[in-house]
Structures are given as C-alpha cells and as structure tokens.
Design a protein around this motif. Sequence first.
Motif, PDB file in Angstrom:
ATOM      1  N   MET A   1      77.687  92.564  77.454  1.00 12.14           N
ATOM      2  CA  MET A   1      79.099  92.714  77.202  1.00 12.14           C
ATOM      3  C   MET A   1      79.750  91.339  77.310  1.00 12.14           C
ATOM      4  SD  MET A   1      82.180  94.821  79.117  1.00 12.14           S
ATOM      5  CE  MET A   1      81.056  95.864  79.912  1.00 12.14           C
ATOM      6  N   SER A   2      80.707  91.115  76.467  1.00 12.02           N
ATOM      7  CA  SER A   2      81.437  89.848  76.457  1.00 12.02           C
ATOM      8  C   SER A   2      82.521  89.849  77.522  1.00 12.02           C
ATOM      9  CB  SER A   2      82.090  89.623  75.091  1.00 12.02           C
ATOM     10  OG  SER A   2      81.110  89.543  74.088  1.00 12.02           O
ATOM     11  N   PHE A   3      82.854  88.655  77.982  1.00 12.48           N
ATOM     12  CA  PHE A   3      83.945  88.493  78.933  1.00 12.48           C
ATOM     13  C   PHE A   3      84.649  87.180  78.610  1.00 12.48           C
ATOM     14  CE2 PHE A   3      80.060  86.928  80.878  1.00 12.48           C
ATOM     15  CZ  PHE A   3      80.412  85.640  81.258  1.00 12.48           C
ATOM     16  N   PRO A   4      85.870  87.002  79.109  1.00 10.37           N
ATOM     17  CA  PRO A   4      86.628  85.793  78.786  1.00 10.37           C
ATOM     18  C   PRO A   4      85.936  84.520  79.271  1.00 10.37           C
ATOM     19  CG  PRO A   4      88.068  87.449  79.754  1.00 10.37           C
ATOM     20  CD  PRO A   4      86.660  87.944  79.920  1.00 10.37           C
ATOM     21  N   ALA A   5      85.928  83.502  78.440  1.00  7.02           N
ATOM     22  CA  ALA A   5      85.329  82.210  78.802  1.00  7.02           C
ATOM     23  C   ALA A   5      85.989  81.629  80.047  1.00  7.02           C
ATOM     24  CB  ALA A   5      85.442  81.241  77.626  1.00  7.02           C
ATOM     25  N   GLU A   6      87.239  81.999  80.290  1.00  9.48           N
ATOM     26  CA  GLU A   6      87.964  81.498  81.460  1.00  9.48           C
ATOM     27  C   GLU A   6      87.338  81.943  82.785  1.00  9.48           C
ATOM     28  OE1 GLU A   6      90.577  81.337  77.971  1.00  9.48           O
ATOM     29  OE2 GLU A   6      89.273  82.885  78.777  1.00  9.48           O
TER      30      GLU A   6
ATOM     31  N   VAL B   1      83.923  81.961  83.323  1.00  9.04           N
ATOM     32  CA  VAL B   1      82.569  81.420  83.453  1.00  9.04           C
ATOM     33  C   VAL B   1      82.383  80.660  84.763  1.00  9.04           C
ATOM     34  CG1 VAL B   1      80.909  79.764  82.478  1.00  9.04           C
ATOM     35  CG2 VAL B   1      82.080  81.392  80.987  1.00  9.04           C
ATOM     36  N   ASP B   2      83.302  79.776  85.120  1.00  7.20           N
ATOM     37  CA  ASP B   2      83.148  79.004  86.357  1.00  7.20           C
ATOM     38  C   ASP B   2      83.109  79.911  87.581  1.00  7.20           C
ATOM     39  OD1 ASP B   2      83.042  76.635  84.937  1.00  7.20           O
ATOM     40  OD2 ASP B   2      85.161  76.136  85.285  1.00  7.20           O
ATOM     41  N   GLU B   3      83.976  80.928  87.622  1.00  9.98           N
ATOM     42  CA  GLU B   3      83.993  81.860  88.752  1.00  9.98           C
ATOM     43  C   GLU B   3      82.693  82.660  88.833  1.00  9.98           C
ATOM     44  OE1 GLU B   3      86.163  82.154  91.246  1.00  9.98           O
ATOM     45  OE2 GLU B   3      87.317  80.500  90.391  1.00  9.98           O
ATOM     46  N   ILE B   4      82.179  83.074  87.691  1.00 12.13           N
ATOM     47  CA  ILE B   4      80.928  83.842  87.671  1.00 12.13           C
ATOM     48  C   ILE B   4      79.762  82.963  88.119  1.00 12.13           C
ATOM     49  CG2 ILE B   4      79.268  85.013  86.154  1.00 12.13           C
ATOM     50  CD1 ILE B   4      81.745  86.041  84.578  1.00 12.13           C
ATOM     51  N   ARG B   5      79.717  81.742  87.639  1.00 13.34           N
ATOM     52  CA  ARG B   5      78.648  80.816  88.078  1.00 13.34           C
ATOM     53  C   ARG B   5      78.711  80.604  89.592  1.00 13.34           C
ATOM     54  NH1 ARG B   5      79.185  76.858  83.019  1.00 13.34           N
ATOM     55  NH2 ARG B   5      77.619  77.869  81.712  1.00 13.34           N
ATOM     56  N   HIS B   6      79.924  80.423  90.115  1.00 12.45           N
ATOM     57  CA  HIS B   6      80.092  80.239  91.559  1.00 12.45           C
ATOM     58  C   HIS B   6      79.588  81.468  92.311  1.00 12.45           C
ATOM     59  CE1 HIS B   6      81.824  79.055  95.381  1.00 12.45           C
ATOM     60  NE2 HIS B   6      82.399  80.248  95.445  1.00 12.45           N
ATOM     61  N   HIS B   7      79.978  82.645  91.852  1.00 11.89           N
ATOM     62  CA  HIS B   7      79.529  83.876  92.511  1.00 11.89           C
ATOM     63  C   HIS B   7      78.007  83.980  92.483  1.00 11.89           C
ATOM     64  CE1 HIS B   7      79.427  88.069  93.816  1.00 11.89           C
ATOM     65  NE2 HIS B   7      78.461  88.187  92.916  1.00 11.89           N
TER      66      HIS B   7
END
Length: 133
Positions: A1-6, A8-14
């Motif tokens: 599933m797609s999600f907002p590019a905005e 990405v940094d938060e997901i990488r951190h998590h």
Amino acid sequence: MSFPAELVDEIRHHLAQYSGPGQEGHVFVGPQGGQLRRSNFRDDWIKARKAAGVAAELHFHDLRHTGNTLASTAGASTRELMTRMGHSSSGAALIYQHMTSDRDRAIADRLGSMIRGGGGAASGSPEEASADT
C-alpha cells in the motif's frame, strides 16, 4: 500500500529504533522485543498512549478511523477505501466517508464552477423553462 512520501523519514526512524531486526522483523514489537499478543495489547497501548501524552479517550482503533477518514477527505473512492482497509463490502468503507466543513465548501465551489461553465444546469431547471418560452 502506498503512503505519503512525507512519512518516509518517520517510518525509517521507527524501523531503526523500535522494530524487530532484519527483513523478517515485526514492525511493532512488545516491551521485550517479541511479537505483540492480543492478550496484553491493551496494556501496551495504554503505556504507549500515556508516554506520548495522549488523552485516555483515544482508542487504538481511532487511529485507523482517522487515517481512513483523511484518505476519504483526500478523495479516495469507496472502492479505494475498501482496498486500503482490506474490506470486501462497501458498508465498512462508508463509515469513513464523513462530511466535513472543508469538503462541503469544496463541493459547493465545484458545483459553482460547473454552473459558471454551463455544465451545471439540471434538466427541468427554471433556466431551461424560461429558455423554452
């Protein structure tokens, strides 16, 4: 599933800080790093909610509801919401299609644009009746 590019940094951190290791690691893990269990998830949620300073009125399912309501407001169709949620009936998706004041304004503005462009006169409208006489 797609999600907002905005995000990405938060997901990488998590993923780097809070998820299980490697490609097969769980995205969300329990306090000891193991798989979350239904039997104690509520306790984990309450601890996380309190640590984040979030009010007790916020339930875990409210996060899903908010995300799907925002997707609906962003223009997702009923079918698109069904796909994003993994539902096979439209009934569940319709729950997330709330009317909001900003959407109400956008709909009114779009209708006005259609009228100005000549594409908004309904069949049997007063304008048509006066044009026929």
